[in-house]
Write a protein that holds these residues in place. Structure first.
Motif, PDB file in Angstrom:
ATOM      1  N   ASN A   1       0.803  -1.227   0.000  1.00 15.39           N
ATOM      2  CA  ASN A   1       0.000   0.000   0.000  1.00 15.39           C
ATOM      3  C   ASN A   1       0.835   1.275   0.000  1.00 15.39           C
ATOM      4  OD1 ASN A   1      -2.586  -1.465   0.316  1.00 15.39           O
ATOM      5  ND2 ASN A   1      -1.778  -1.932   2.343  1.00 15.39           N
ATOM      6  N   LEU A   2       2.163   1.162  -0.208  1.00 12.68           N
ATOM      7  CA  LEU A   2       2.981   2.364  -0.317  1.00 12.68           C
ATOM      8  C   LEU A   2       3.132   2.751  -1.785  1.00 12.68           C
ATOM      9  CD1 LEU A   2       5.953   1.919   2.211  1.00 12.68           C
ATOM     10  CD2 LEU A   2       3.636   2.778   2.602  1.00 12.68           C
ATOM     11  N   ASP A   3       3.116   4.058  -2.046  1.00  9.39           N
ATOM     12  CA  ASP A   3       3.377   4.505  -3.409  1.00  9.39           C
ATOM     13  C   ASP A   3       4.878   4.506  -3.658  1.00  9.39           C
ATOM     14  OD1 ASP A   3       4.309   6.790  -2.125  1.00  9.39           O
ATOM     15  OD2 ASP A   3       2.456   7.905  -2.459  1.00  9.39           O
ATOM     16  N   ARG A   4       5.277   4.931  -4.852  1.00  8.22           N
ATOM     17  CA  ARG A   4       6.683   4.821  -5.232  1.00  8.22           C
ATOM     18  C   ARG A   4       7.595   5.649  -4.323  1.00  8.22           C
ATOM     19  NH1 ARG A   4       8.098   5.908 -11.391  1.00  8.22           N
ATOM     20  NH2 ARG A   4       7.563   8.050 -10.819  1.00  8.22           N
ATOM     21  N   ARG A   5       7.159   6.859  -3.980  1.00  6.42           N
ATOM     22  CA  ARG A   5       7.982   7.700  -3.109  1.00  6.42           C
ATOM     23  C   ARG A   5       8.129   7.062  -1.728  1.00  6.42           C
ATOM     24  NH1 ARG A   5       7.092  11.948   0.543  1.00  6.42           N
ATOM     25  NH2 ARG A   5       8.843  13.428   0.668  1.00  6.42           N
ATOM     26  N   GLY A   6       7.016   6.517  -1.212  1.00  5.81           N
ATOM     27  CA  GLY A   6       7.068   5.873   0.096  1.00  5.81           C
ATOM     28  C   GLY A   6       7.977   4.662   0.093  1.00  5.81           C
TER      29      GLY A   6
ATOM     30  N   GLU B   1      -2.992  -2.294  -8.914  1.00  7.86           N
ATOM     31  CA  GLU B   1      -2.079  -2.764  -7.870  1.00  7.86           C
ATOM     32  C   GLU B   1      -2.138  -4.289  -7.745  1.00  7.86           C
ATOM     33  OE1 GLU B   1       0.169  -1.194  -6.473  1.00  7.86           O
ATOM     34  OE2 GLU B   1      -0.374   0.920  -6.439  1.00  7.86           O
ATOM     35  N   PRO B   2      -1.864  -5.006  -8.814  1.00  8.27           N
ATOM     36  CA  PRO B   2      -2.081  -6.456  -8.782  1.00  8.27           C
ATOM     37  C   PRO B   2      -1.160  -7.222  -7.858  1.00  8.27           C
ATOM     38  CG  PRO B   2      -0.925  -5.824 -10.790  1.00  8.27           C
ATOM     39  CD  PRO B   2      -1.334  -4.553 -10.111  1.00  8.27           C
ATOM     40  N   THR B   3       0.026  -6.674  -7.535  1.00  8.32           N
ATOM     41  CA  THR B   3       0.961  -7.447  -6.714  1.00  8.32           C
ATOM     42  C   THR B   3       0.763  -7.239  -5.218  1.00  8.32           C
ATOM     43  OG1 THR B   3       2.675  -5.714  -6.844  1.00  8.32           O
ATOM     44  CG2 THR B   3       2.704  -7.434  -8.525  1.00  8.32           C
TER      45      THR B   3
ATOM     46  N   HIS C   1       7.219  -9.527  -0.472  1.00  5.28           N
ATOM     47  CA  HIS C   1       7.267 -10.051  -1.839  1.00  5.28           C
ATOM     48  C   HIS C   1       7.806  -8.982  -2.777  1.00  5.28           C
ATOM     49  CE1 HIS C   1       3.202  -8.128  -1.621  1.00  5.28           C
ATOM     50  NE2 HIS C   1       3.641  -7.607  -2.744  1.00  5.28           N
ATOM     51  N   ASP C   2       8.294  -7.875  -2.194  1.00  2.00           N
ATOM     52  CA  ASP C   2       8.847  -6.761  -2.966  1.00  2.00           C
ATOM     53  C   ASP C   2      10.295  -7.102  -3.318  1.00  2.00           C
ATOM     54  OD1 ASP C   2      10.047  -4.388  -3.811  1.00  2.00           O
ATOM     55  OD2 ASP C   2       8.924  -3.140  -2.424  1.00  2.00           O
ATOM     56  N   VAL C   3      10.530  -7.450  -4.585  1.00  3.50           N
ATOM     57  CA  VAL C   3      11.850  -7.918  -5.003  1.00  3.50           C
ATOM     58  C   VAL C   3      12.911  -6.845  -4.786  1.00  3.50           C
ATOM     59  CG1 VAL C   3      13.212  -8.663  -6.995  1.00  3.50           C
ATOM     60  CG2 VAL C   3      10.904  -9.554  -6.656  1.00  3.50           C
ATOM     61  N   GLU C   4      12.572  -5.586  -5.042  1.00  3.38           N
ATOM     62  CA  GLU C   4      13.543  -4.514  -4.861  1.00  3.38           C
ATOM     63  C   GLU C   4      13.958  -4.399  -3.395  1.00  3.38           C
ATOM     64  OE1 GLU C   4      14.202   0.058  -6.514  1.00  3.38           O
ATOM     65  OE2 GLU C   4      12.330  -1.028  -6.904  1.00  3.38           O
ATOM     66  N   LEU C   5      13.017  -4.567  -2.490  1.00  5.33           N
ATOM     67  CA  LEU C   5      13.331  -4.551  -1.065  1.00  5.33           C
ATOM     68  C   LEU C   5      14.156  -5.770  -0.676  1.00  5.33           C
ATOM     69  CD1 LEU C   5      13.006  -3.480   1.823  1.00  5.33           C
ATOM     70  CD2 LEU C   5      10.764  -4.578   1.907  1.00  5.33           C
TER      71      LEU C   5
ATOM     72  N   ASP D   1       5.170  -1.136  -8.042  1.00  6.69           N
ATOM     73  CA  ASP D   1       6.196  -2.186  -7.998  1.00  6.69           C
ATOM     74  C   ASP D   1       7.036  -2.100  -9.271  1.00  6.69           C
ATOM     75  OD1 ASP D   1       7.672  -4.542  -7.990  1.00  6.69           O
ATOM     76  OD2 ASP D   1       6.072  -5.718  -7.078  1.00  6.69           O
ATOM     77  N   GLU D   2       8.175  -1.421  -9.182  1.00 10.47           N
ATOM     78  CA  GLU D   2       8.978  -1.164 -10.372  1.00 10.47           C
ATOM     79  C   GLU D   2       9.566  -2.443 -10.963  1.00 10.47           C
ATOM     80  OE1 GLU D   2      11.764   1.856  -9.299  1.00 10.47           O
ATOM     81  OE2 GLU D   2      10.192   3.257  -8.694  1.00 10.47           O
ATOM     82  N   ALA D   3       9.932  -3.391 -10.101  1.00 10.71           N
ATOM     83  CA  ALA D   3      10.478  -4.651 -10.605  1.00 10.71           C
ATOM     84  C   ALA D   3       9.416  -5.410 -11.400  1.00 10.71           C
ATOM     85  CB  ALA D   3      10.990  -5.503  -9.442  1.00 10.71           C
TER      86      ALA D   3
END
Length: 533
Positions: free
Chosen positions: A175-180, A477-479, A200-204, A507-509
């Motif tokens: 539920n966070l946007d890109r800046r968050g 926001e499918p992911t 499940h956030d690959v970038e994180l 989710d940029e990835a």
């Protein structure tokens, strides 16, 4: 794999079941080291429950959890608690509220007890916020006035303020946007304590020092980020698959040898019976030799049976180590979307925006609350409004909503998908559903009895197996709330779809994997090309 750091969390024969007896974890033994660890696993594997056990919010049915210091827990959806104050998120509400009352002239002794020695609580709270880049945020502010990223950072600052040596985060970027998200990435990159993050956030996950996977009742730890874990797992599975092929070859060999031995024994029995019937030797000698032959034959059969059983056990062991192939490869029909076909328009009051035409893949971005979902709703089922507006040029739009409550609980999987494709023969639909790991009698299961991942696959199947297939697929926001395996399945299916795609995502990835053609940003000035951060 690199050497493991000193253990911060030790799990010993850990088991947990809910009061109704439903087991979640059984006999879990592992250690999580100091530093940053990403905790991954399918939805329903028990990741959130494990965090709560480590935090002491739940108590093991059996076994123990040992931690080296105090534990702070950041649960899911903290950014959605609109009425919670910053002081409460920092964990200083009681002392801060009492201090404010005393400052207003209240002399109740209970207030002085609440403050104790913490007379600089406000200064310490503001300093903790400043260290997280949150200068100017007062302790009286509510979460509803903060961005999602700011709310998560405030909660992390509170754990730092409390001196927690171990911090547990459950899906912090949901539920966070890109800046968050990028604010959180910066904070975690600079984190110096022990951090365990379910995500499940690959970038994180790429920011982690180690990756722990909860799979099939076991917790295994890899000394590296998620990409390293994937490479290690792929190599391991390739080795297991090779071992399985070798074990299967050995089993075939042992079965052939047993069959050959059985043929020889049968031939000997025929010869012995012929000798006995023709009385070629004395009866006593023939009887003795017959008994000896039976003993010898029994030993021979036993050796071959043991060899076959051993080979079967080796095959079973390798099969148990080999993971199910979760890729979805399915031949989707052509949605008939030539390059010049206009599918939809997204425009602001100044006429800026984009026309979706042909098999374009467009990402719509923008901060939370700016109106992205509202814009999609106009496109799907509402007339255009003044200002930012959307218009569909085709009736064949397929939608995958964030929540899966559009599925009917009482329906079977087959009925649910057949509702979207009534003209497709039953047998053909069953064959297509097999690509979504719904095989045989599984298609008769009811939606209400499915796990989250299973429900998602049904929703995905219903979307792309519709007859006729959509020309434009819209995703909001499918992911969010999907595990990594479900995200992989979504990418697989969308990669096979040759129509237009409009997706809202931070989710940029995920967007990179979809090979997006263009990004459109929605902000206070309207719609315009998204040039990134």
């Amino acid at each position: 794999m690199t050497a493991s750091p000193a253990p911060a969390i030790t799990l010993t024969s850990l088991a947990f079941a809910w009061p109704d007896g439903t087991p979640v974890l059984q006999g879990l033994s592992s250690t999580l080291g100091e530093g940053r660890t990403g905790l991954i696993g399918d939805n329903g594997a028990g990741k959130t429950t494990l965090l709560r056990l480590i935090a002491g919010e739940l108590h093991p049915t059996t076994g123990t959890v040992t931690v080296t210091g105090t534990v702070g827990h950041l649960p899911q959806h903290v950014a959605l608690r609109a009425g919670t104050t910053v002081a409460e998120l920092l964990g200083v509400r009681s002392a801060y509220t009492a201090l404010r009352a005393i400052g207003g002239g209240d002399t109740d002794p209970a207030l002085f007890d609440a403050v104790g020695e913490d007379w600089d609580v406000e200064a310490r709270g503001l300093a903790a916020l400043a260290r997280r880049g949150l200068r100017g945020i007062g302790l009286d502010r509510t979460v509803g006035t903060l961005s999602g990223g700011e709310a998560v950072l405030v909660a992390l600052a509170g754990m730092e303020l409390a001196g927690d040596r171990i911090v547990l985060c459950d899906e912090p970027t949901n539920n966070l946007d890109r800046r968050g998200r990028h604010q959180l990435y910066d904070a975690i990159s600079a984190w110096s304590g022990t951090l365990v993050v379910v995500s499940h956030d690959v970038e994180l996950l790429e920011l982690m020092d180690a990756t722990a996977e909860l799979h099939d009742g076991e917790l295994t730890v890899f000394g590296g980020p998620y990409s390293g874990h994937l490479a290690h797992l792929a190599a391991e599975q390739a080795s297991v698959e090779q071992d399985l092929r070798s074990a299967e070859q050995r089993l075939r060999t042992e079965r052939r040898r047993r069959a050959e031995a059985q043929t020889k024994l049968a031939r000997r029995r025929r010869y012995a019976r012929s000798d006995f019937e023709n009385r070629r030797r004395p009866k006593m000698i023939m009887k003795t030799r017959g008994q000896e032959a039976q003993v010898s034959a029994g030993k021979l059969r036993g050796r071959h049976d043991d060899a076959v059983a051993s080979a079967q056990q080796a095959v079973a062991a390798r099969e148990g180590q080999l993971r199910e192939d979760r890729r979805i490869t399915i031949p989707l029909p052509d949605p008939d979307v030539p390059a010049g076909r206009r599918l939809a328009e997204l425009r602001d009051a100044r006429g800026r925006g984009i026309v979706l035409q042909g098999p374009q893949r467009i990402a719509l971005t923008g901060r939370n609350g700016i109106g992205k979902t509202r814009l999609l709703q106009q496109l799907i089922d509402r007339p255009a409004e003044d200002g930012v507006r959307a218009r569909a040029s085709t009736g064949r739009i397929g939608v995958l909503p964030q929540r899966l409550d559009h599925l009917t609980e009482e329906q079977t999987i087959l009925d649910c998908v057949q509702e979207a494709a009534p003209a497709v023969p039953d047998g053909e639909l069953r064959s297509l559903l097999a690509h979504f790991r719904c095989r045989g009698d599984a298609v008769e299961r009811r939606i209400g009895g499915l796990s989250g991942g299973e429900r998602f696959r049904v929703a995905l199947a219903r979307l792309v197996l519709a007859d006729p297939i959509p020309q434009l697929i819209v995703l909001d926001e499918p992911t969010n709330n999907l595990d990594l395996a479900s995200i992989d399945a979504l990418v697989d299916v969308l990669s096979a779809f040759h129509g237009g795609l409009l997706v809202v995502s931070h989710d940029e990835a995920f967007l990179e994997r979809l090979e997006i053609d263009a990004q459109l940003l929605l902000d206070e000035d309207g719609l315009h090309p998204d040039d990134g951060l």
